[in-house]
Write an enzyme that holds these catalytic residues in place. Structure first.
Site, PDB file in Angstrom:
ATOM      1  N   TRP A   1       0.839  -1.213   0.000  1.00 22.77           N
ATOM      2  CA  TRP A   1       0.000   0.000   0.000  1.00 22.77           C
ATOM      3  C   TRP A   1       0.865   1.251   0.000  1.00 22.77           C
ATOM      4  CZ3 TRP A   1      -4.333  -1.174  -1.869  1.00 22.77           C
ATOM      5  CH2 TRP A   1      -4.967  -2.384  -1.533  1.00 22.77           C
TER       6      TRP A   1
ATOM      7  N   LYS B   1     -11.632  -2.165   7.315  1.00 27.79           N
ATOM      8  CA  LYS B   1     -10.755  -3.038   8.091  1.00 27.79           C
ATOM      9  C   LYS B   1     -10.992  -2.954   9.595  1.00 27.79           C
ATOM     10  CE  LYS B   1      -7.817  -3.531   4.274  1.00 27.79           C
ATOM     11  NZ  LYS B   1      -7.272  -2.606   3.286  1.00 27.79           N
TER      12      LYS B   1
ATOM     13  N   ASP C   1      -1.290   6.478   6.770  1.00 23.20           N
ATOM     14  CA  ASP C   1      -2.337   5.560   6.328  1.00 23.20           C
ATOM     15  C   ASP C   1      -2.539   4.542   7.456  1.00 23.20           C
ATOM     16  OD1 ASP C   1      -3.903   3.576   5.234  1.00 23.20           O
ATOM     17  OD2 ASP C   1      -2.629   3.205   3.485  1.00 23.20           O
TER      18      ASP C   1
HETATM   19  C1  LIG Z   1      -6.683  -2.064   2.317  1.00 28.29           C
HETATM   20  C2  LIG Z   1      -5.713  -0.989   2.432  1.00 28.29           C
HETATM   21  C3  LIG Z   1      -5.685   0.084   1.525  1.00 28.29           C
HETATM   22  C4  LIG Z   1      -6.629   0.179   0.343  1.00 28.29           C
HETATM   23  O1  LIG Z   1      -7.892   0.491   0.757  1.00 28.29           O
HETATM   24  P1  LIG Z   1      -9.081   0.738  -0.282  1.00 28.29           P
HETATM   25  O2  LIG Z   1     -10.150   1.272   0.617  1.00 28.29           O
HETATM   26  O3  LIG Z   1      -9.412  -0.592  -0.877  1.00 28.29           O
HETATM   27  O4  LIG Z   1      -8.645   1.713  -1.301  1.00 28.29           O
HETATM   28  C5  LIG Z   1      -4.756   1.076   1.729  1.00 28.29           C
HETATM   29  N1  LIG Z   1      -3.881   1.028   2.744  1.00 28.29           N
HETATM   30  C6  LIG Z   1      -3.872   0.009   3.630  1.00 28.29           C
HETATM   31  C7  LIG Z   1      -2.882   0.007   4.745  1.00 28.29           C
HETATM   32  C8  LIG Z   1      -4.788  -1.025   3.500  1.00 28.29           C
HETATM   33  O5  LIG Z   1      -4.781  -2.041   4.376  1.00 28.29           O
END
Ligand SMILES: *Cc1c(COP(=O)(O)O)cnc(C)c1O
Length: 353
Positions: A99, A190, A166
């Site tokens: 990511w 998540k 993030d």
């Molecule tokens: C799943 C994830 C993403 C992507 O998320 P989307 O909502 O599918 O765009 C980005 N960063 C991390 C750390 C993730 O676990």
């Protein structure tokens, strides 16, 4: 049979939240569904305001100059929004996983990106450390938890420039001084709710410093100005996220869930370390409390282990294709009992083998 849902995302949500969400789909306001009322109606505006304030409250950021937004487009859209809103000349990125790598790729479209550290050569099995962040950068970007590889930043640098993080896969899971970050974003699916919305928490004073024109939908200032209602928000995802945050608050907040999360993680990692049939993927000091990645030492046991998992209702532990093996995701709503069930199967396999 009870299912133990170790899915990496979308993933397990609290049962009470599911029940409330299901009820609201049928009847939210005087016989009308949550899905068929105006997002400008008072009942929904209250949901949005409540969700925004719960996010700041849980993170301990109330009254500190932060604003919370519930946007669309997933965390992936934040990869470019961050750059559009904050990148003027050059930014530093920590490349700690897939990511992070993708966030770098998007930001590079706009300007210069410098990787302050990278663990790519080791297929991201550790968190790079000991790097410097130059004072003249626009911002520093990191990923607190690397969902795919099962690594987690245990400490954060003392950044001389705004720090963007993030936190998609470990938001609300552990106590941190969240005021060290100037912008936090997290896809809901998540650790917060269903797919469809992304929480963005921004310290307002970092905005308005770039010279480029920013399209309205990509402009944090526009969304802040409209109370996260510039256009129709994803009403269901925001509502369920609000319920999950309320559930967490009632449980005792991040402090309470952190204790449970630590128990779950120590249970699975001690089995991985003691059981000779399994091997952890991430280096020990960087192991994630959210996603435990491991492989079987002997691939011939895979069929047996998979069948045992299936029989015990253990769901969603297949590893990501870039790592292989297994990944047990242990987000806030996954119970300690589910981890116990998995550990039992792992130890049963040892006695069978
Ligand atoms: C799943 C994830 C993403 C992507 O998320 P989307 O909502 O599918 O765009 C980005 N960063 C991390 C750390 C993730 O676990």
């Amino acid at each position: 049979m009870k299912k133990h849902n170790f899915s990496a995302g979308p993933c397990v949500l609290p049962k009470s939240v599911m029940e409330q969400a299901a009820a609201a789909v049928l009847n939210f306001d005087e016989g009308l569904s949550l899905l068929e009322i105006s997002h400008r109606s008072k009942p929904f505006v209250d949901v949005m305001e409540n969700a925004r304030s719960l996010a700041l409250e849980l993170l301990g950021l109330e009254g500190k100059g932060y604003k919370a937004l519930f946007l669309q487009g997933g965390a992936s859209t934040q990869f470019l929004m961050v750059a559009l809103n904050l990148l003027e000349k050059r930014a530093g990125y920590l490349n700690s996983g897939t990511w992070a790598d993708k966030s770098i790729k998007e930001a590079k479209i706009y300007d210069d990106i410098y990787e302050v550290g990278s663990s790519k050569a080791a297929n991201f099995n550790y968190i790079p450390k000991g790097y410097d962040i130059p004072e003249d950068y626009d911002y520093f970007h990191c990923t607190s938890n690397n969902t795919i590889f099962g690594t987690q930043m245990k400490s954060f640098p003392n950044s001389p420039v705004p720090m963007v993080c993030d936190m998609s896969s470990d938001i609300f899971s552990r106590q941190l001084d969240f005021s060290q970050f100037d912008l936090i974003y997290a896809g809901a699916q998540k650790n917060m709710g269903p797919a469809g919305t992304t929480l963005v928490v921004i310290k307002e004073d970092i905005l308005g410093k770039v010279s480029r024109k920013i399209p309205s939908m990509m402009d944090y200032k526009v969304h802040i100005g409209k109370g996260s209602m510039f256009n129709t928000p994803p009403v269901f995802a925001v509502y369920v996220s609000m319920l999950t945050m309320q559930w967490l608050k009632d449980l005792g907040g991040i402090k309470a869930i952190e204790e449970i999360n630590e128990k779950k993680a120590s249970l699975i990692y001690s089995e991985i370390d003691l059981n000779p049939l399994f091997k952890g993927y991430a280096v020990k000091e960087d192991r994630s409390n959210m996603n435990a990645t491991f492989t079987l030492e002997n691939e011939n046991l895979k069929e047996t282990f998979d069948a045992m998992c299936l029989e015990a209702g253990i769901n969603g532990i297949n590893g990501h294709r870039s790592v292989g093996g297994y990944r047990a995701s242990m987000y806030n709503a996954l119970s300690l009992d589910s981890v116990k069930a998995l550990v039992e199967i792992m130890s049963d396999l040892e006695s069978k083998a």
